[in-house]
Design a protein around this motif. Structure first.
Motif, PDB file in Angstrom:
ATOM      1  N   TRP A 172      12.074   0.619  -1.337  1.00 51.87           N
ATOM      2  CA  TRP A 172      11.165   1.164  -2.345  1.00 51.87           C
ATOM      3  C   TRP A 172      11.716   0.918  -3.748  1.00 51.87           C
ATOM      4  CZ3 TRP A 172      10.309   7.096  -3.274  1.00 51.87           C
ATOM      5  CH2 TRP A 172       9.248   7.277  -4.160  1.00 51.87           C
ATOM      6  N   GLN A 173      13.019   1.058  -3.923  1.00 54.08           N
ATOM      7  CA  GLN A 173      13.622   0.782  -5.222  1.00 54.08           C
ATOM      8  C   GLN A 173      13.446  -0.694  -5.603  1.00 54.08           C
ATOM      9  OE1 GLN A 173      17.758   1.849  -5.548  1.00 54.08           O
ATOM     10  NE2 GLN A 173      17.979   0.986  -7.588  1.00 54.08           N
ATOM     11  N   ALA A 174      13.599  -1.586  -4.621  1.00 48.31           N
ATOM     12  CA  ALA A 174      13.416  -3.013  -4.893  1.00 48.31           C
ATOM     13  C   ALA A 174      11.958  -3.312  -5.275  1.00 48.31           C
ATOM     14  CB  ALA A 174      13.832  -3.832  -3.679  1.00 48.31           C
ATOM     15  N   TRP A 175      11.022  -2.613  -4.640  1.00 47.65           N
ATOM     16  CA  TRP A 175       9.612  -2.738  -5.009  1.00 47.65           C
ATOM     17  C   TRP A 175       9.410  -2.351  -6.480  1.00 47.65           C
ATOM     18  CZ3 TRP A 175       4.434  -3.637  -4.505  1.00 47.65           C
ATOM     19  CH2 TRP A 175       3.564  -2.809  -5.203  1.00 47.65           C
ATOM     20  N   GLN A 176       9.961  -1.216  -6.881  1.00 50.17           N
ATOM     21  CA  GLN A 176       9.788  -0.754  -8.258  1.00 50.17           C
ATOM     22  C   GLN A 176      10.419  -1.732  -9.250  1.00 50.17           C
ATOM     23  OE1 GLN A 176      11.400   3.249  -7.813  1.00 50.17           O
ATOM     24  NE2 GLN A 176       9.334   4.099  -7.716  1.00 50.17           N
ATOM     25  N   GLU A 177      11.521  -2.356  -8.862  1.00 49.70           N
ATOM     26  CA  GLU A 177      12.123  -3.366  -9.735  1.00 49.70           C
ATOM     27  C   GLU A 177      11.224  -4.592  -9.845  1.00 49.70           C
ATOM     28  OE1 GLU A 177      15.832  -3.966  -7.750  1.00 49.70           O
ATOM     29  OE2 GLU A 177      16.734  -2.117  -8.557  1.00 49.70           O
ATOM     30  N   THR A 178      10.517  -4.930  -8.783  1.00 48.61           N
ATOM     31  CA  THR A 178       9.569  -6.047  -8.827  1.00 48.61           C
ATOM     32  C   THR A 178       8.398  -5.724  -9.750  1.00 48.61           C
ATOM     33  OG1 THR A 178      10.153  -6.635  -6.554  1.00 48.61           O
ATOM     34  CG2 THR A 178       8.137  -7.585  -7.441  1.00 48.61           C
ATOM     35  N   VAL A 179       7.898  -4.497  -9.684  1.00 48.48           N
ATOM     36  CA  VAL A 179       6.824  -4.083 -10.595  1.00 48.48           C
ATOM     37  C   VAL A 179       7.297  -4.175 -12.034  1.00 48.48           C
ATOM     38  CG1 VAL A 179       5.327  -2.170 -11.303  1.00 48.48           C
ATOM     39  CG2 VAL A 179       5.740  -2.579  -8.869  1.00 48.48           C
ATOM     40  N   ALA A 180       8.540  -3.781 -12.288  1.00 45.03           N
ATOM     41  CA  ALA A 180       9.080  -3.850 -13.648  1.00 45.03           C
ATOM     42  C   ALA A 180       9.133  -5.289 -14.135  1.00 45.03           C
ATOM     43  CB  ALA A 180      10.475  -3.226 -13.682  1.00 45.03           C
ATOM     44  N   ILE A 183       0.843  -1.198   0.000  1.00 47.15           N
ATOM     45  CA  ILE A 183       0.000   0.000   0.000  1.00 47.15           C
ATOM     46  C   ILE A 183       0.876   1.245   0.000  1.00 47.15           C
ATOM     47  CG2 ILE A 183      -1.687   1.332   1.310  1.00 47.15           C
ATOM     48  CD1 ILE A 183      -2.800  -1.259   2.419  1.00 47.15           C
ATOM     49  N   THR A 184       1.864   1.266   0.885  1.00 52.73           N
ATOM     50  CA  THR A 184       2.700   2.468   1.020  1.00 52.73           C
ATOM     51  C   THR A 184       3.536   2.707  -0.222  1.00 52.73           C
ATOM     52  OG1 THR A 184       4.606   1.338   2.033  1.00 52.73           O
ATOM     53  CG2 THR A 184       2.826   2.004   3.501  1.00 52.73           C
ATOM     54  N   TYR A 185       4.027   1.641  -0.843  1.00 51.32           N
ATOM     55  CA  TYR A 185       4.844   1.819  -2.046  1.00 51.32           C
ATOM     56  C   TYR A 185       4.005   2.353  -3.203  1.00 51.32           C
ATOM     57  CZ  TYR A 185       8.167  -1.157   0.492  1.00 51.32           C
ATOM     58  OH  TYR A 185       9.024  -1.683   1.433  1.00 51.32           O
ATOM     59  N   GLN A 186       2.782   1.848  -3.337  1.00 51.50           N
ATOM     60  CA  GLN A 186       1.937   2.311  -4.438  1.00 51.50           C
ATOM     61  C   GLN A 186       1.606   3.787  -4.276  1.00 51.50           C
ATOM     62  OE1 GLN A 186      -1.066  -0.834  -6.068  1.00 51.50           O
ATOM     63  NE2 GLN A 186      -0.831  -1.292  -3.891  1.00 51.50           N
ATOM     64  N   ILE A 187       1.346   4.217  -3.047  1.00 51.80           N
ATOM     65  CA  ILE A 187       1.042   5.626  -2.804  1.00 51.80           C
ATOM     66  C   ILE A 187       2.287   6.481  -3.049  1.00 51.80           C
ATOM     67  CG2 ILE A 187       0.525   7.267  -0.939  1.00 51.80           C
ATOM     68  CD1 ILE A 187      -1.634   5.219  -0.055  1.00 51.80           C
ATOM     69  N   ALA A 188       3.455   5.975  -2.642  1.00 56.78           N
ATOM     70  CA  ALA A 188       4.703   6.705  -2.897  1.00 56.78           C
ATOM     71  C   ALA A 188       4.978   6.813  -4.396  1.00 56.78           C
ATOM     72  CB  ALA A 188       5.863   6.014  -2.193  1.00 56.78           C
ATOM     73  N   ASP A 189       4.646   5.768  -5.169  1.00 52.52           N
ATOM     74  CA  ASP A 189       4.822   5.822  -6.621  1.00 52.52           C
ATOM     75  C   ASP A 189       4.007   6.961  -7.231  1.00 52.52           C
ATOM     76  OD1 ASP A 189       6.513   3.630  -6.627  1.00 52.52           O
ATOM     77  OD2 ASP A 189       4.952   2.186  -7.162  1.00 52.52           O
ATOM     78  N   GLN A 218       2.794   4.824  10.254  1.00 51.56           N
ATOM     79  CA  GLN A 218       4.172   5.213  10.546  1.00 51.56           C
ATOM     80  C   GLN A 218       5.106   4.809   9.410  1.00 51.56           C
ATOM     81  OE1 GLN A 218       5.136   7.110  13.356  1.00 51.56           O
ATOM     82  NE2 GLN A 218       6.870   7.339  11.948  1.00 51.56           N
ATOM     83  N   TYR A 219       4.863   3.634   8.833  1.00 49.61           N
ATOM     84  CA  TYR A 219       5.688   3.194   7.700  1.00 49.61           C
ATOM     85  C   TYR A 219       5.526   4.153   6.527  1.00 49.61           C
ATOM     86  CZ  TYR A 219       8.217  -0.193   4.803  1.00 49.61           C
ATOM     87  OH  TYR A 219       9.155  -0.816   4.014  1.00 49.61           O
ATOM     88  N   GLN A 220       4.292   4.607   6.292  1.00 52.27           N
ATOM     89  CA  GLN A 220       4.045   5.549   5.199  1.00 52.27           C
ATOM     90  C   GLN A 220       4.770   6.867   5.442  1.00 52.27           C
ATOM     91  OE1 GLN A 220       1.246   5.096   2.290  1.00 52.27           O
ATOM     92  NE2 GLN A 220       3.221   5.956   1.771  1.00 52.27           N
ATOM     93  N   ALA A 221       4.727   7.367   6.673  1.00 55.00           N
ATOM     94  CA  ALA A 221       5.418   8.617   7.003  1.00 55.00           C
ATOM     95  C   ALA A 221       6.924   8.474   6.822  1.00 55.00           C
ATOM     96  CB  ALA A 221       5.094   9.034   8.440  1.00 55.00           C
ATOM     97  N   ASP A 222       7.463   7.353   7.288  1.00 56.29           N
ATOM     98  CA  ASP A 222       8.909   7.143   7.174  1.00 56.29           C
ATOM     99  C   ASP A 222       9.327   6.977   5.721  1.00 56.29           C
ATOM    100  OD1 ASP A 222       8.979   7.248   9.923  1.00 56.29           O
ATOM    101  OD2 ASP A 222       9.094   5.078  10.203  1.00 56.29           O
ATOM    102  N   LEU A 223       8.513   6.295   4.930  1.00 56.40           N
ATOM    103  CA  LEU A 223       8.837   6.092   3.519  1.00 56.40           C
ATOM    104  C   LEU A 223       8.851   7.421   2.770  1.00 56.40           C
ATOM    105  CD1 LEU A 223       9.325   4.125   1.120  1.00 56.40           C
ATOM    106  CD2 LEU A 223       6.834   4.032   0.844  1.00 56.40           C
TER     107      LEU A 223
END
Length: 499
Positions: free
Chosen positions: A487-495, A388-394, A424-429
């Motif tokens: 977060w970078q590893a997440w984006q590589e997984t989406v790719a 959830i947090t990664y998608q919102i950060a994207d 808290q995870y979202q704020a830190d990200l």
């Protein structure tokens, strides 16, 4: 207006619940009633709901709210609604021609793909602010006409009505006397020009939607019609506001203050920032109408994510947690991610019916990547929450391209935000404060504020006294730096998913 008429009842018709919320003269919730709504998935990628049950549930909860506070105190009704979902109905009878096609439904993916292949995407985006995707209403309306006997013919003569959920509910509340939608909902159809604020002839022709089948577009704040002929709901109550639920939540958070970006966490998520112009040059995001407050048209920059809370629900179901009570499930979702230091390298990309913003890939399907022998349920649940947090950060990363975009705080609302670990995870990200409204009825509150503005001829700034308090989660900047690697590893997984 009699001083005794101090209550506004806001109908918040969402994807999984219809809720009626009664708010008093101070903007406080004095009563709230809800009824669950079922979702059907008859084929892969198809998501629909009974249009008739949407109405029955909505009228029931409104009637219960009126009965509780007393009709003599009710000044007006307001509507906030799930967006992009489409209903078609026969003008003569008010009966639906088919189930309501949900915003999540991707049955029109092939049609949207063909539009892009034909090179229509850039022009559609330039006119409507929206990328070509099955999420938006126009392709769903086209599907309804194509799959209804004499659909196009009946629509051309106005015998079939096509509308978003606000217009469908208004029609039923007024027994067909009012066929309208507001600018915010109209902007989600892919048929309204942001530049003329009216149905666009080119888009109507491209999608094959006759203007005669569409509602009149009106400001979000103002008179839409009066109740008539509804069981247990008195005649003559004015409907004084209609607006999409995500837009209503943004309005209730801060009335559109600059730098206050809103994320609604629900089945899916909407990330929206108020902006001053209808510029459509951020290709990965939608430019839309945030609202029309009766005086001013306010624009919004938005990214829509189909599966956020839905991703956690899917993972809870897949790991057996869905057998628990709601209270037990909430406890587990708060404690399980804390019980492990990481996901052990697991990333969950919840493209269950495709990817939304900023990827816009309806053909993508979900992936759990990085499984190893040591992975347990806690790691999988944590991976779902992190997704959830990664998608919102994207989405926010894409927003930074827009001239004038600023992020001072992320204003959040919705069921999943009750999870403190997630916030808290979202704020830190993100490295910025996350400010949570603990008012469960925020979308309803936004619609009620717009109704109050019209009823009592208030300015938008005069509504500030009614805004709810927020709980702030401040970022740990040292952790923020560490999370950029994840977060970078997440984006590589989406790719990987999109290859």
């Amino acid at each position: 207006m009699s001083v005794s008429k101090d209550i506004i009842i806001a109908l918040d018709e969402g994807t999984t619940n219809a809720k009626a919320v009664a708010l008093d003269a101070k903007g406080h919730v004095v009563a709230s009633f809800s009824r669950a709504l079922a979702i059907q998935t008859p084929h892969e990628g198809w998501v629909e709901q009974s249009a008739q049950l949407l109405v029955e549930a909505s009228l029931e909860v409104v009637a219960r709210a009126i009965a509780t506070v007393g009709v003599d105190r009710v000044a007006a009704l307001a509507i906030s609604n799930q967006r992009e979902t489409v209903v078609g109905w026969y003008r003569a009878t008010g009966k639906p021609i088919a189930p309501a096609l949900s915003w999540q439904c991707s049955r029109t993916a092939a049609f949207c793909h063909q539009l892009r292949e034909n090179g229509n995407g850039p022009h559609i985006k330039a006119v409507t602010g929206l990328p070509v995707a099955p999420l938006f209403s126009a392709s769903k309306m086209r599907w309804l006409l194509d799959n209804t006997p004499r659909g196009a013919e009946l629509a051309a003569t106005g015998e079939i009505c096509l509308g978003t959920v606000d217009s469908w509910l208004l029609w039923q509340l007024t027994q067909g006397e009012a066929f309208c939608c507001d600018y915010a909902n109209a902007a989600r159809t892919q048929l309204m020009s942001l530049h003329t604020a009216d149905w666009d002839p080119e888009m109507l022709a491209l999608f094959g939607i006759p203007r005669a089948a569409l509602p009149t577009i009106k400001p979000s704040s103002g008179l839409f019609g009066y109740t008539r002929g509804c069981p247990s709901i008195p005649d003559g109550l004015p409907v004084m506001a209609m607006i999409g639920d995500s837009h209503a939540a943004l309005f209730a958070h801060g009335l559109g203050a600059e730098g206050c970006v809103k994320a609604t966490y629900g089945t899916g998520s909407s990330v929206m920032a108020p902006v001053a112009s209808a510029r459509c040059d951020v290709s990965a995001l939608a430019t839309t109408v945030a609202w029309h407050d009766g005086e001013t048209l306010v624009y919004g920059l938005e990214g829509n994510i189909p599966h956020t809370g839905d991703a956690v629900a899917w993972m809870a179901d897949s790991t057996g947690l869905s057998e628990l009570s709601q209270a037990e499930l909430a406890h587990e979702l708060n404690t399980l991610p804390r019980s492990v230091d990481s996901t052990l390298g697991v990333y969950f990309v919840p493209a269950l019916t495709g990817l939304g913003a900023p990827w816009w890939d309806e053909n993508a399907r979900g992936m759990i990547h990085g499984l190893s022998r040591g992975v347990k349920r806690a790691h999988l649940i944590r991976a779902a929450l992190e997704s959830i947090t990664y998608q919102i950060a994207d989405v926010i990363q894409a927003m930074r391209v827009h001239p004038g975009f600023t992020l001072n705080a992320l204003m959040v609302d919705g069921g999943p935000t009750k999870n403190d670990w997630l916030m808290q995870y979202q704020a830190d990200l993100l490295g910025c404060p996350v400010m949570r409204s603990d008012v469960a009825e925020l979308s309803a509150m936004g619609a009620a504020l717009l109704a109050r503005k019209a009823l009592f001829n208030l300015t938008t700034s005069q509504l500030r006294q009614y805004l709810p308090e927020h709980v702030t989660f401040s970022p740990d900047m040292a952790r923020h730096a560490r999370l950029q690697t994840r977060w970078q590893a997440w984006q590589e997984t989406v790719a990987l998913l999109r290859k």
